[in-house]
Design a protein around this motif. Sequence first.
Motif, short mmCIF file in Angstrom:
data_model
loop_
_atom_site.label_atom_id
_atom_site.label_comp_id
_atom_site.label_asym_id
_atom_site.label_seq_id
_atom_site.Cartn_x
_atom_site.Cartn_y
_atom_site.Cartn_z
N ILE A 1 87.61 18.61 -58.82
CA ILE A 1 87.81 18.63 -60.26
C ILE A 1 88.41 19.95 -60.72
N GLU A 2 87.94 21.04 -60.13
CA GLU A 2 88.36 22.37 -60.60
C GLU A 2 89.64 22.88 -59.94
N ALA A 3 90.11 22.21 -58.89
CA ALA A 3 91.33 22.67 -58.23
C ALA A 3 92.54 22.31 -59.09
N SER B 1 87.24 37.38 -70.26
CA SER B 1 88.20 37.63 -69.18
C SER B 1 87.78 37.02 -67.84
N LYS B 2 86.63 36.37 -67.82
CA LYS B 2 86.13 35.82 -66.56
C LYS B 2 86.16 34.30 -66.51
N VAL B 3 86.93 33.69 -67.41
CA VAL B 3 87.00 32.23 -67.42
C VAL B 3 88.42 31.77 -67.09
N ARG B 4 88.51 30.53 -66.67
CA ARG B 4 89.78 29.90 -66.37
C ARG B 4 89.73 28.48 -66.92
N ILE B 5 90.86 27.99 -67.42
CA ILE B 5 90.93 26.60 -67.83
C ILE B 5 91.91 25.87 -66.93
N VAL B 6 91.52 24.70 -66.48
CA VAL B 6 92.36 23.84 -65.67
C VAL B 6 92.68 22.59 -66.50
N TYR B 7 93.95 22.27 -66.60
CA TYR B 7 94.39 21.12 -67.38
C TYR B 7 94.59 19.91 -66.47
N ARG B 8 93.97 18.79 -66.83
CA ARG B 8 94.13 17.56 -66.05
C ARG B 8 94.73 16.49 -66.95
#
Length: 249
Positions: free
Chosen positions: A85-87, A129-136
């Motif tokens: 899911i997070e890749a 600054s420690k988060v990432r968003i992945v768009y699906r």
Amino acid sequence: MSRLVLLLVVALGVALGAVGMLSVQAYAPARVDTADRSRIERVVHDYLLAHPEILPEAMQTLQDRETAARGSRAAMVASANRTAIEAPFGSAWAGNPAADVTLVEYFDYNCGYCRASMPAVAALLKSDSKVRIVYREFPILAQSSVDAAKMSLAAAEQGKFQGFHDALYAGGPVTAQSIATAAQRAGLDLRRAAAFAPRAQAEIAANEAMAQKLGLTGTPSWVIGRKVVSSALPLEELQKAVAAARAGR
């Protein structure tokens, strides 16, 4: 089992939408014969007609339990499939590549709530600054959603997702022309994008399959740690979800 307890159990079953006879069979002792069951059902029937105010409360209780059960199942699926899911697909992500929390957004370019969520996402990335968003890509609203998703994935494959993403949202309604314009502004190789279409379709199918497992009901939908929700979330709710993910909840 006392008659009063039996009546209460059956009443609850009826109030929650169960068939009275099935409730009796499930909870009544074997010695309760058909005549007793009929009398019990009549008493319950009459009681509920005389006190209909208990039905909304019972239905709300049932809905709350079902919502909790769905949330629990979704959390288990999210945990079991976290890596997949997070890749991110290509460059379809933003934020810190070494993030301690990853937010995954299942979105549709025709979704007004997805568009409205963009400022909250931008604010979160700026403030944390420690988060990432992945768009699906989860194109469920129209054929133009599918067409946009395929071009978006082609952009991600070419390392130009953010440019296409921003240009398409800035281009107004999603049409063949706005998709083409966004692709041009992002600098996509259109021949390469056309050849990539089958791979894009496979990615969309994989996202749809995972969305079904997660029980997603619309866009935007979010997977943040163990939290799975199909709804637009304001900045404060996104921050709470991130904090819960960091705490392992």
